[in-house]
Structures are given as structure tokens and as C-alpha cells.
Write an enzyme that holds these catalytic residues in place. Structure first.
Site, mmCIF file in Angstrom:
data_model
loop_
_atom_site.group_PDB
_atom_site.id
_atom_site.type_symbol
_atom_site.label_atom_id
_atom_site.label_comp_id
_atom_site.label_asym_id
_atom_site.label_seq_id
_atom_site.Cartn_x
_atom_site.Cartn_y
_atom_site.Cartn_z
ATOM 1 N N ASP A 217 0.743 -1.280 -0.028
ATOM 2 C CA ASP A 217 -0.070 -0.028 0.070
ATOM 3 C C ASP A 217 0.794 1.134 0.105
ATOM 4 O O ASP A 217 0.585 2.134 -0.756
ATOM 5 C CB ASP A 217 -0.901 -0.208 1.125
ATOM 6 C CG ASP A 217 -1.823 -1.307 1.415
ATOM 7 O OD1 ASP A 217 -1.583 -2.082 0.449
ATOM 8 O OD2 ASP A 217 -2.422 -1.209 2.239
ATOM 9 N N GLU A 506 3.486 -9.112 11.555
ATOM 10 C CA GLU A 506 3.162 -8.744 9.919
ATOM 11 C C GLU A 506 4.093 -8.520 9.162
ATOM 12 O O GLU A 506 3.984 -8.841 8.082
ATOM 13 C CB GLU A 506 1.849 -7.405 10.159
ATOM 14 C CG GLU A 506 1.539 -7.150 9.077
ATOM 15 C CD GLU A 506 0.623 -5.729 9.154
ATOM 16 O OE1 GLU A 506 -0.016 -5.168 8.055
ATOM 17 O OE2 GLU A 506 0.619 -5.341 10.286
#
Length: 558
Positions: A217, A506
Site C-alpha cells: 500500500d 505482520e
């Protein structure tokens, strides 16, 4: 049944044999079933296998797996594909259900939305929420489903690759449930959407129309294309992500405002493609499409249809990828800003100023392009390749050439996973991976998401430097595919060790392995399981099933 009971219920079912001493999972011991098949000793609390399985169990909703209970409480498209790849080792049934649940939310135009929303999750738990996307109303013309709320954008097409690997984990179960016959028409329609509706540059590659679609992103590769977008006012949205992560690790409010503006305009335009002010041909997105096209060919063959047309299409897409995004002077692939208008000679990317566009756009590819006309129903959905026509979508907004974006990101290395990549290009990618910009095996053990020497590098900020486990997994496969066994083994070992020490984070600092973002992250746990199982000569288990299946009565379909 609670999670501990679920896990211990699998102790008598097959699982992989113990790994050699000195591996990252030496804490696991070995038992055998009556048939002599090895299983996990689930009573050993330090087992990396069991810890990864517990993460997936904790994130399981009954029909799908959330990436993170707090930060990402819904179903994400490419997350579910990676999660299914890991789940197949402990429950092929759950892995199949994971993909089927996602495909149930597919739009009539073929797109697979990047988020499928769980209606039981409060609206303020995540932004943008269902009331922002308004899929059932704003997406009506594009065929958004009416019974489930989704986003209107997409994510990288890993799904056919995942479906094929899930099938291989338990072909008998797959055949009994009609898994491949069920998912093939959905996957064919998904590829058709990308190849036709998203060929905004006219060169045969799919474009992303929002940074969220590519999955990376906050990559610096988006900075130049996004600079043309006026950000939405900060007061017009509320960022739920900042409640779960350090603000200095997340995208800035300015970048987030641009994301919101782009998504709003796409929604208000009825999710029609070819109208956005942002369109980028990304190397990783298209490489995953090519890999999945090869996988879809294998699925077609398994269902009794020829796969030759799909393999040929994958090879043509590989040629287009090289033609449009490869820079031989830099030894890697770059994003192409479809609406950019600057060009430079190949190999002349400016290392110092970090400005301008990229390699001179080669002549437009001519001739026919194979159009996918797969039937939307039936168990065999045959390949109907049409050899004519080209996409005119976006032609009114398309610049004559576009330009390469001079930012070195991990996306430009992902094409290494392609089986028909020319040897000289594969060798160049390996050199770049080892070189000073990514320094794999030297300064870093995991692959950073962005150029270590780039002006925007930050070892903790989202996709601007940290190492991610899904990109590492893809590159491990690519290195192994092209014969770089030592580098692949070292990367695999580093991924496993870091997954365990970071509590399945993550993403991590590429230098230190320090955990960033959420812990107990779905695809990190899932790909850890895949790396533990799928390694010839070091504890392979072709089945590895049963950890969850006993408690999944009624959890799957048909």
C-alpha cells in the site's frame, strides 16, 4: 470445542516427520499413528508448527480467516490465498472453504474484491468500512453481490495458484467435493476481468487503479503517480489503523488522504475501469497473474480440458512484462505509470535525484491478444481463446508512452518466481537481490520491501523498507525454481527463525527482525507452515492433515 482441544484432537492424524537437529523447529517431537505415519506432538508448547496452527485457529471465523483480529477483522483477498496455502497442510477442508468463501463474494464482472466484510464486526472497527464502499448500490452496474458487503477494488491474483496447491494437498477430498470444478469458472472470470478490463496501458498487462490493489500500500513507487491526486481532507475520515499500530510505522495522513480520494472517485464512478487518474502496471501484480495463469492451465487439465492456450497466454504475458517493465541496465523490473509522460533511455534511472520516469517505452505490441471466453457455469468450463481484438479501455486518458517509476521495490524482484523467465533475466534479478540495494545474505537476512539506499527508506514504515513474509516466501520459491538452492535455503531458514522470534509478526525490520505491525498475523503463520512442510529432503509431508478437520463438521460445503 476450545482451541486447545481442537489442536490436540489432531494428534492421531498424519503430519510431517520430525526435522533434522539444528533446524528452527527442533522442539517438536515425533509420534506415529497405527499406520506408522508421523504426526505432530501437539503437547510440546514450543513447536513452531503448533504455534503457527494456533494463530490460524485463533483467526478462524468459521468460514474464513482474518489476517489479524484487531487490525484487520474482515476477510482480505490475497491474505486468504496465502492463508489457504498454509492451511492445506493442517486442514485441506478449511483451505478449500477459505477460497470458496472469498469466491462467493465475486462480482458479476469477474473482479474478486479485496475485502469481504463480516457483518458482525462494528463499522468503526475498520476504515474504510462497508458504508464507505457502498458495494451493493455503487457497484450495481458492475454486478456487485447484494447479499454480502465488499470493497470495490481488488488485490493481487494469487488465487489460482493457491487453489492448485490446495488441491494437491488432498486430491481425493478435492475430487469428492468438486472443489476444482467449483472454483475454475470463478478463477477464469477473474483472470478475464484483469486481462480485459484492466489493460489500461494497451500493452497486455493489468493495471492497478489504487495503491491498495497492489497490496504494497505505502510503497514509494506510488509517490509520483499519487502526487497528481488531491488528498481528501483529514477531517473527512477516521483512521482505525492508528489504534493498532505506531503512527510512525503507518502511512502518513497526506498519503491516506490520497488513498481515500482515489477510492471515493472510483466508487462515485460506479467502479467503472478506465476513468481513474491513477493507473500503474506493477511487476509483482502481473507476475502473480502469470503464475496463476500457469496454475489455471493445470486446473483445466485436471478437469479434462486442454491447458495449452493458458500456458501460451502466460508466456505471452511474460513477454509483455519484460517488454514493458524490465530495465536491463538496472537489473530489475519497475512499475510503469500509465498516465505518466516522461521517458528515458533504458538503464538511465537517476540514482541521485530519484526523479523522472524510466526506460524508453518500447514499440506497442502488435498483433492479437488471446481473449478469455471461459464459460461461467458447469464443471468443465473450457478454454475459449479468441485471437483478436485489444483493449481500448482508458484510451482517452492514456498517455502515448507512460513511464517507468524509478523506485527499486521488492515488487520488481517478484517475477523471479516465473518458470519461463529467460535465464539472463533471472540471473540479473539474483544479482540485484544480493547487491547493495537489497543486500540479501549480507546486511539483511530477509528481503526489504524497498531499496536500502533509497531516500524514502525506513526500516519500520509500512512497505517503505520492512521485510514481509509473503514476499519472502515468493522469492524463496523463485530462487529455488531457478537453481539458487543455497540462497533459497538461507532465506527459508531466516523466514522460519524470524517468524518464531517475532510471534508471527505482520512485518519486521529487515536488519534486526524486530516485529512491526500486528503479531499473530495470518499469512505469516500460514506461510511458516508451508515452508516447514514443503521442503524436499527435510521433513516433507505430502499430507499433513487433520489438525482441525475433526472439529470442522459442517464447516465446509458439499
Amino acid at each position: 470445542m476450545d482451541r486447545t482441544t481442537q489442536l490436540t484432537a489432531g494428534r492421531t492424524e498424519p503430519a510431517p516427520p520430525a526435522r533434522p537437529p539444528g533446524s528452527p523447529t527442533t522442539s517438536r517431537t515425533r509420534e506415529t499413528t497405527f499406520s506408522g505415519a508421523p504426526v505432530y506432538d501437539l503437547a510440546v508448547p514450543g513447536s513452531l508448527h503448533v504455534r503457527a496452527a494456533q494463530v490460524l485457529d485463533a483467526n478462524w471465523t468459521g468460514t474464513s480467516t482474518v489476517p489479524s483480529r484487531g487490525l484487520y477483522p474482515h476477510q482480505w483477498s490475497w491474505d486468504s490465498a496465502f492463508i489457504a496455502i498454509g492451511l492445506r497442510h493442517i486442514s485441506p477442508l478449511r483451505a478449500q472453504t477459505e477460497l470458496e468463501t472469498l469466491l462467493d463474494a465475486q462480482w458479476a464482472d469477474g473482479r474478486i474484491p479485496h475485502i469481504v466484510f463480516n457483518p458482525s464486526v462494528p463499522l468503526d472497527a475498520y476504515f474504510p468500512s462497508p458504508d464507505f464502499w457502498r458495494s451493493s448500490t455503487a457497484g450495481r452496474a458492475a454486478g456487485a453481490p447484494r447479499t454480502v458487503q465488499t470493497s470495490g477494488i481488488v488485490q493481487p491474483p494469487v488465487h489460482a495458484l493457491a487453489a492448485w496447491l490446495v488441491h494437491l494437498a488432498d486430491p481425493g477430498l478435492s475430487l469428492a467435493r468438486g472443489f476444482l470444478a467449483r472454483v475454475y469458472p470463478h478463477l477464469a472470470a477473474w483472470h478475464r476481468y484483469l486481462l480485459h478490463r484492466r489493460d489500461l496501458g494497451g500493452g497486455g498487462l493489468a493495471s492497478v487503479v489504487h495503491p491498495w490493489e497492489q497490496g504494497m500500500d505505502n510503497s514509494p513507487a506510488w509517490d509520483a503517480p499519487l502526487s497528481r491526486i488531491t488528498p481528501a481532507p483529514a477531517r473527512s475520515f477516521r483512521r482505525a489503523d492508528l489504534a493498532h499500530g505506531a503512527p510512525e510505522d503507518r502511512p502518513t495522513d497526506l498519503d491516506y488522504g490520497r488513498y481515500v480520494r482515489l477510492a471515493t472517485e472510483y466508487r462515485d464512478g460506479g467502479y467503472a475501469d478506465g476513468t481513474s487518474r491513477f493507473a500503474v502496471e506493477d511487476p509483482a501484480f502481473n507476475a502473480l497473474l502469470i503464475a496463476s495463469e500457469h496454475a489455471l492451465a493445470r486446473i483445466a487439465q485436471e478437469l479434462g480440458a486442454p491447458g495449452t492456450a493458458r500456458h501460451a497466454r502466460a508466456e505471452r504475458l511474460t513477454e509483455a512484462l519484460i517488454d514493458r517493465l524490465w530495465d536491463p541496465g538496472e537489473g530489475m523490473f519497475f512499475c510503469r505509470d500509465v498516465y505518466g509522460d516522461e521517458t528515458r533511455e533504458s538503464g538511465a534511472l537517476d540514482r541521485d535525484r530519484r526523479s523522472g520516469s524510466g526506460a524508453l517505452d518500447r514499440d506497442r505490441r502488435s498483433g492479437s491478444r488471446a481473449l478469455d471466453r471461459d464459460q461461467r457455469s458447469g464443471s468443465r468450463a473450457l478454454d475459449r481463446d479468441l485471437r483478436s481484438g485489444s483493449s481500448a479501455l482508458g484510451s482517452e486518458r492514456r498517455s502515448p508512452t507512460g513511464g517507468l517509476v524509478p523506485e527499486r521495490t521488492v515488487s520488481g524482484l517478484i517475477p523471479l518466481l516465473l518458470p519461463t523467465l529467460p535465464r539472463d533475466i533471472a540471473n540479473a534479478l539474483v544479482r540485484t537481490l544480493r547487491g547493495p540495494h537489497f543486500s540479501l545474505g549480507d546486511a539483511t537476512r530477509l528481503v526489504p520491501s524497498y531499496d536500502l539506499l533509497g531516500e524514502a527508506f525506513d526500516p519500520h514504515r509500512y512497505w517503505r523498507g520492512p521485510a514481509w513474509f509473503n514476499t519472502g516466501w515468493l522469492l524463496e520459491r523463485g530462487l529455488r525454481l531457478h537453481g539458487e538452492q543455497a540462497d533459497a535455503d538461507a532465506l527459508r531458514e531466516a523466514l522460519l527463525e524470524t517468524a518464531g522470534t517475532s510471534d508471527f509478526a505482520e512485518y519486521v525490520d529487515p536488519y534486526t527482525g524486530e516485529a512491526c505491525g500486528a503479531v499473530g498475523f495470518g499469512w505469516t503463520a500460514a506461510l511458516t507452515l508451508d515452508l516447514l512442510h514443503d521442503h524436499p529432503g527435510q521433513g516433507v509431508s505430502p499430507t499433513g492433515t487433520g489438525t482441525f478437520d475433526r472439529s470442522d463438521k459442517g464447516g465446509g460445503r458439499g
